[in-house]
Design a protein around this motif. Structure first.
Motif: not given
Length: 531
Positions: A342-347
């Motif tokens: 999810x953090x990768x997607x947010x980035x």
């Protein structure tokens, strides 16, 4: 929102009408958009068959740039009184038009909106701040609801009820209410009015609309489109009245006995006041209030599907949907993997001007919303939570931009139970699905919820009596993006109202149980003898 003098002097009105915008790309976009919708830098915000307005003049501002988009002359108490008089008169004429004929007029409104979908969607992006595809999608939602309402105009069916008395016929009949007041919020300045107006009109009512002051230009643009259709059909313009204004106009609508039904969309606190005011005069109300929506992801879920769903549900419209996902319950077996993805997607989310291609997250609507975001971050840290991603106001951008944020925090932290209308997603680890369902239900609001799982047992428990207590209960899809065919609304502090599809139309009509005696005799019900 910038407030000018309380009343427009002739000199000020002239200055507003002749305002020239700076020759920037943003200003040119604004000018072209306003012109395409019949708007100017100064606009009248009261319509009841004629245009007028004697209240304050309010400038609306592009939340992405700070650019003043235009000004709208709001309604005062006298304007509202006159509008309600005209709306009540128009309703008496409209209710005598056969429902399928009313549907034909709504069909023409649908076509007129479709012709203006691109500039109207662009105005929503400019004035509200949502990205252009969402702005156009919102206008499409009004178009879709109008399609639904046209079909509904031939299906406003009652029912025949068996009578226990010989020679008697009993039936249920639906008739128009009269005047429907719609008080809508900034975040959906077209669609919420569309849900109410399209269905109210086919049900035989006149509609008086008060939109949010910060999206007054959109309210005027929509009303101009509808007014032209009414004029073409020789119908009173007061059927689609507009009284742009602030809380005073909303309060007056709630108090007025001439308004048979008040549909209010907004905060729980304001909705509670509206409900009490309307109930005190025995009026009807539809309340669409706060949402503190949750997604539960179990350890057997399709993780790819869940990550994409959470991304849209938590970040779409910069977290300013009532159905935005604000709480994410992750099974302990998948928590770390899911958070990493999810953090990768947010980035990869592009934040910026909502009219630019590729931007997925626009600004918050006002500076006040930015302040609430900042306070939310402070509260998370003070209540034992951690910021896993984001948490900052983006000072390098001109408008009201913040970073979509992911936290890790306890399920019962006070900040988790408070709806912050911003892209803050609280994540909570669980081991028992029963705990996750209980935590979903423990907040005051009850709008939307979703469970990601492949287990039929968990799915049917989730939608059953011991599952989610929300009005919208999804499986393997986000909490937002509701279709117009279903009834939209929630329970508890969300207000209990239902709009759009299913049997929501019944709220805009009077239910009458009619018994006809054709026997020439007078048998009484329950076998009572009175001779």
């Amino acid at each position: 929102m910038a407030m000018l003098a309380s009343k427009v002097t002739p000199r000020l009105a002239c200055a507003l009408r002749t305002r020239t915008f700076a020759t920037t790309t943003a200003a040119r976009t604004t000018s072209v958009t306003l012109k395409a919708l019949g708007l100017d830098s100064y606009n009248l915000g009261v319509f009841n068959g004629t245009w007028g307005g004697n209240g304050d003049v309010v400038e609306t501002v592009n939340p992405a740039t700070g650019e003043v988009l235009g000004a709208v002359q709001q309604a005062n108490a006298k304007d509202l009184n006159e509008t309600l008089e005209r709306a009540a008169s128009a309703a008496k004429q409209w209710r005598m038009v056969p429902a399928p004929k009313r549907g034909e007029v709504v069909r023409q409104m649908r076509n007129a909106l479709a012709e203006k979908i691109e500039p109207l969607g662009r105005l929503v992006a400019l004035e509200m701040g949502k990205i252009l595809p969402e702005g156009i999608g919102e206008v499409q939602e009004y178009i879709d609801v109008a399609d639904y309402a046209v079909g509904l105009s031939r299906m406003l069916n009652g029912q025949v009820v068996p009578s226990e008395r010989p020679g008697h016929a009993m039936m249920e009949v639906w008739n128009p209410l009269g005047v429907v007041g719609v008080i809508s919020a900034f975040n959906f300045p077209v669609a919420v009015y569309g849900w109410n107006s399209a269905i109210s009109l086919v049900c035989g009512n006149a509609v008086v609309w008060k939109g949010a002051p910060t999206t007054s230009l959109t309210s005027v643009a929509v009303t101009k489109i509808l007014a032209q259709v009414l004029e073409t059909n020789g119908l009173p313009g007061a059927l689609c009245s507009l009284t742009a204004g602030g809380a005073d106009i909303g309060q007056a609508i709630a108090m007025d006995k001439r308004v048979d039904l008040v549909s209010f969309t907004g905060s729980t606190n304001t909705g509670r006041k509206v409900a009490l005011t309307v109930q005190e005069r025995f009026g009807k109300s539809i309340l669409e209030l706060g949402g503190n929506n949750a997604i539960i992801v179990h350890n057997d879920a399709d993780i790819d599907l869940a990550v994409r769903s959470v991304l849209f549900a938590a970040v779409g419209t910069a977290g300013q949907r009532c159905t935005t996902t604000r709480r994410l319950f992750l099974h302990e077996d998948i928590y770390d993997t899911f958070i990493d993805r999810l953090k990768k997607a947010y980035s990869q989310i592009r934040i910026g001007n909502p009219l630019e291609s590729g931007v997925l997250c626009g600004p918050l609507h006002t500076k006040a919303a930015v302040a609430l975001f900042e306070q939310g971050i402070v509260d998370v840290k003070a209540q034992g939570g951690k910021i896993l991603y984001g948490g900052n106001v983006l000072q390098n951008l001109q408008g009201n931009f913040v970073e979509p944020t992911i936290t890790s925090i306890a399920h019962d932290a006070p900040v988790v139970h408070r709806e912050i209308f911003a892209p803050i997603l609280h994540t909570i680890k669980y081991s028992s699905i029963n705990d996750a369902v209980d935590w979903n239900n423990e907040v005051g609001q009850g709008l939307s919820s979703s469970l990601f799982t492949t287990s039929p047992e968990r799915i049917f428990n989730w939608i059953g009596p011991s599952g989610s207590d929300c009005g919208i209960v999804n499986v393997n899809i986000p909490t937002n993006g509701a279709e117009i065919g279903g009834a939209f609304g929630g329970e508890k502090e969300t207000g209990g109202g239902r709009e759009s599809g299913s049997t929501a139309w019944q709220q805009y009509m009077r239910r009458q149980t009619c018994t006809i005696n054709y026997s020439g005799m007078l048998p009484l019900a329950q076998g009572i003898k009175f001779e």
